[in-house]
Motif scaffolding. Structure first.
Motif, PDB file in Angstrom:
ATOM      1  N   TRP A 206      16.937  18.605  59.242  1.00 34.84           N
ATOM      2  CA  TRP A 206      17.099  18.998  57.835  1.00 34.84           C
ATOM      3  C   TRP A 206      18.532  18.683  57.422  1.00 34.84           C
ATOM      4  CZ3 TRP A 206      13.036  22.138  55.470  1.00 34.84           C
ATOM      5  CH2 TRP A 206      11.963  22.379  56.326  1.00 34.84           C
TER       6      TRP A 206
ATOM      7  N   ALA B 262      21.354  17.711  53.857  1.00 36.61           N
ATOM      8  CA  ALA B 262      21.633  17.550  52.430  1.00 36.61           C
ATOM      9  C   ALA B 262      22.595  16.387  52.276  1.00 36.61           C
ATOM     10  CB  ALA B 262      22.243  18.819  51.848  1.00 36.61           C
TER      11      ALA B 262
ATOM     12  N   SER C 237      19.648  19.099  42.499  1.00 38.48           N
ATOM     13  CA  SER C 237      18.974  19.010  43.788  1.00 38.48           C
ATOM     14  C   SER C 237      17.557  18.534  43.574  1.00 38.48           C
ATOM     15  CB  SER C 237      18.951  20.382  44.479  1.00 38.48           C
ATOM     16  OG  SER C 237      18.054  21.238  43.824  1.00 38.48           O
TER      17      SER C 237
ATOM     18  N   PHE D  92      18.038  16.944  49.231  1.00 38.30           N
ATOM     19  CA  PHE D  92      17.681  17.674  50.443  1.00 38.30           C
ATOM     20  C   PHE D  92      16.552  16.913  51.132  1.00 38.30           C
ATOM     21  CE2 PHE D  92      20.311  21.292  49.827  1.00 38.30           C
ATOM     22  CZ  PHE D  92      20.400  21.497  48.463  1.00 38.30           C
TER      23      PHE D  92
END
Length: 370
Positions: free
Chosen positions: A24, A26, A48, A69
């Motif tokens: 995961w 960003a 986002s 993300f």
């Protein structure tokens, strides 16, 4: 670091923090406005994405920042799945070609066109509101942008000057901002210079459960000093006493609070104090609670590389209140983390393990073989 990320992207190393067998991340990027536009700009929008979903974070800087993300599947060695990476890049390159050739001059609308082209990609996600608040706080601190308008009221509340029961007006974003700025001075304190870390440390013992849990959920995203770790340990030891803090307190809330305290200690620099904290948990009846066990596995797995702590953890896990299914799920997750497989399998072979643990291990391997 960039070097670590490059090693991962080239499949030379595993992703160090896999979650649900995925990496995961960003990706934050921005464009610099011209000086004239910068003088005219009154706000900055941070967008986002998951597909076409957007969230805007307002700052006072002229640059526009955006964040994607993304999550990518990992192989059995926790390395990047190259087929997924290439699939994402193909989608991205096609979308970027359309973006660069777009005649739109407004940068926000132009970026929205890129979002629209990427809306069907399976690799995007939108964090929940709490994680977005913490991400917002961390990015603003990293880029030296001002905190949100909720920051100062949160600092004032944590001082206890108006009483710790008056927490309903405190915004979660403010607590996230404080947690991201522990090393900064609380500049709205009129009498003396004091750091946010000192204010937080003093409040941990006094805060009611609900605002404390919110604060701890923010602290788990940051590296904690020895001072804060000791305060968390003290609160854990107090919670483990037989008597509740108040006569009307619902004792069923205690495991949830203990889990939050454990999670907050996950990135502590004081490993000795964290060790004491976990030992205190393992010596209590709460060690069998699945919420407590999951918190240890999710946030304190580095501490479990210690053979003595790992032995206590496995014994507690074998007796957890959700049975064999929970044992199998947590062990599977831990075995997937780089560096954990060897220490766990070694402990599985220990001759000092209990019969209960031996049965749970046998059932786990049987489930794996099926």
């Amino acid at each position: 670091s960039a070097a670590t990320f490059l090693q991962f992207e080239q499949t030379h190393s595993a992703w160090p923090f896999p979650f649900m067998r995925q990496a995961w991340m960003a990706i934050l990027f921005w464009e610099q406005n011209s000086e004239q536009n910068a003088q005219q700009s009154t706000s900055n929008k941070c967008t986002s994405q998951k597909g076409s979903s957007q969230k805007e974070l307002t700052t006072q800087q002229p640059d526009r920042q955006y964040v994607w993300f993304l999550k990518f599947p990992l192989d059995e060695q926790a390395k990047l799945n190259l087929a997924a990476r290439d699939d994402f890049l193909r989608q991205l390159l096609a979308a970027l070609q359309h973006y660069l050739n777009c005649g739109e001059t407004d940068p926000i609308k132009k970026f929205q066109s890129l979002e629209a082209d990427m809306k069907d990609n399976p690799y995007g996600f939108t964090p929940n509101q709490e994680r977005m608040a913490n991400f917002h706080a961390r990015v603003h601190q990293y880029l030296k942008l001002p905190p949100s308008r909720f920051y100062r009221p949160a600092v004032e509340y944590l001082t206890g000057s108006n009483g710790f029961e008056q927490w309903s007006f405190v915004g979660y974003q403010g607590l996230a901002d404080v947690a991201a700025r522990l090393d900064e001075e609380a500049d709205n304190m009129p009498a003396e210079t004091i750091s946010n870390e000192s204010i937080v440390a003093q409040s941990i013992q006094e805060l009611p459960d609900q605002p404390l849990t919110a604060l701890l959920n923010c602290l788990e995203n940051h590296t904690l000093s020895s001072l804060l770790t000791r305060k968390i340990l003290q609160r854990v030891q107090e919670e483990l006493k037989d008597e509740p803090r108040t006569a009307t307190r619902n004792l069923n809330t205690k495991p949830a609070l203990l889990a939050s305290l454990i999670r907050a200690s996950g990135q502590s620099t004081d490993k000795n104090t964290q060790y004491q904290l976990l030992q205190s948990i393992f010596q209590s009846d709460h060690c069998k609670n699945i919420e407590v066990i999951a918190a240890i596995a999710a946030r304190c797995w580095l501490a479990l590389k210690d053979p003595a702590l790992l032995a206590l953890f496995l014994e507690a896990l074998a007796k957890n209140d959700h049975g064999q299914h929970a044992f199998n799920a947590i062990i599977s997750d831990l075995l997937f983390i780089p560096g954990m497989r060897e220490v766990i399998l070694q402990q599985f072979r220990s001759t000092s393990r209990s019969s209960r643990l031996a049965q749970a291990i046998g059932a786990f391997f049987k489930q794996v073989a099926e």
